[in-house]
Design a protein around this motif. Sequence first.
Motif, PDB file in Angstrom:
ATOM      1  N   ALA A  56     -42.652 -72.378  10.831  1.00 54.87           N
ATOM      2  CA  ALA A  56     -43.620 -72.559  11.923  1.00 54.87           C
ATOM      3  C   ALA A  56     -43.778 -74.005  12.371  1.00 54.87           C
ATOM      4  O   ALA A  56     -44.743 -74.353  13.026  1.00 54.87           O
ATOM      5  N   SER A  57     -42.809 -74.850  12.043  1.00 58.42           N
ATOM      6  CA  SER A  57     -42.866 -76.235  12.538  1.00 58.42           C
ATOM      7  C   SER A  57     -42.313 -76.288  13.953  1.00 58.42           C
ATOM      8  O   SER A  57     -41.735 -75.330  14.450  1.00 58.42           O
ATOM      9  N   PHE A  58     -42.514 -77.421  14.601  1.00 58.15           N
ATOM     10  CA  PHE A  58     -41.933 -77.588  15.932  1.00 58.15           C
ATOM     11  C   PHE A  58     -41.266 -78.945  16.046  1.00 58.15           C
ATOM     12  O   PHE A  58     -41.593 -79.884  15.338  1.00 58.15           O
ATOM     13  N   GLN A  79     -39.901 -81.703  19.114  1.00 55.75           N
ATOM     14  CA  GLN A  79     -40.101 -82.035  20.521  1.00 55.75           C
ATOM     15  C   GLN A  79     -39.042 -83.034  20.971  1.00 55.75           C
ATOM     16  O   GLN A  79     -38.848 -84.076  20.345  1.00 55.75           O
ATOM     17  N   ARG A 121     -42.678 -80.956  12.820  1.00 60.70           N
ATOM     18  CA  ARG A 121     -44.130 -81.107  12.888  1.00 60.70           C
ATOM     19  C   ARG A 121     -44.792 -79.766  12.601  1.00 60.70           C
ATOM     20  O   ARG A 121     -44.326 -78.723  13.041  1.00 60.70           O
ATOM     21  N   ILE A 122     -45.909 -79.828  11.898  1.00 66.14           N
ATOM     22  CA  ILE A 122     -46.681 -78.642  11.593  1.00 66.14           C
ATOM     23  C   ILE A 122     -47.925 -78.649  12.482  1.00 66.14           C
ATOM     24  O   ILE A 122     -48.673 -79.634  12.474  1.00 66.14           O
ATOM     25  N   PRO A 123     -48.148 -77.587  13.256  1.00 63.84           N
ATOM     26  CA  PRO A 123     -49.335 -77.563  14.123  1.00 63.84           C
ATOM     27  C   PRO A 123     -50.624 -77.778  13.322  1.00 63.84           C
ATOM     28  O   PRO A 123     -50.795 -77.237  12.234  1.00 63.84           O
ATOM     29  N   GLY A 124     -51.482 -78.635  13.843  1.00 65.33           N
ATOM     30  CA  GLY A 124     -52.764 -78.919  13.211  1.00 65.33           C
ATOM     31  C   GLY A 124     -52.733 -80.044  12.205  1.00 65.33           C
ATOM     32  O   GLY A 124     -53.771 -80.490  11.728  1.00 65.33           O
ATOM     33  N   SER A 125     -51.541 -80.562  11.848  1.00 64.06           N
ATOM     34  CA  SER A 125     -51.473 -81.676  10.911  1.00 64.06           C
ATOM     35  C   SER A 125     -51.228 -82.976  11.671  1.00 64.06           C
ATOM     36  O   SER A 125     -50.786 -82.963  12.808  1.00 64.06           O
ATOM     37  N   LYS A 126     -51.530 -84.073  11.043  1.00 61.60           N
ATOM     38  CA  LYS A 126     -51.356 -85.374  11.707  1.00 61.60           C
ATOM     39  C   LYS A 126     -50.135 -86.080  11.214  1.00 61.60           C
ATOM     40  O   LYS A 126     -49.668 -86.033  10.183  1.00 61.60           O
TER      41      LYS A 126
END
Length: 79
Positions: free
Chosen positions: A55-57, A59, A74-79
């Motif tokens: 579920a990472s993205f 860009q 990137r993991i949604p919701g993490s910084k």
Amino acid sequence: LSTLGERVQKSLNNIKSDSDQHILIVTHVSPIKAAVAWTLGVTDAIVWRTRLDTASFTQIEINTVAPVLLGFNRIPGSK
């Protein structure tokens, strides 16, 4: 893997020629890694040195002279 990389590169080059829009592409691990290789201008061998979480993205900006990797794994919701 090389055939997959060729197909991904062809598709991204087509998108690059019509880059005046935002596009979301949902796919599996190997095409994402092939897109990263295309972006960085390296061979498909990079796939063995990268890891993607579930579920990472990733860009990529392709409306510039050369594509730019803006984010990877990137993991949604993490910084």
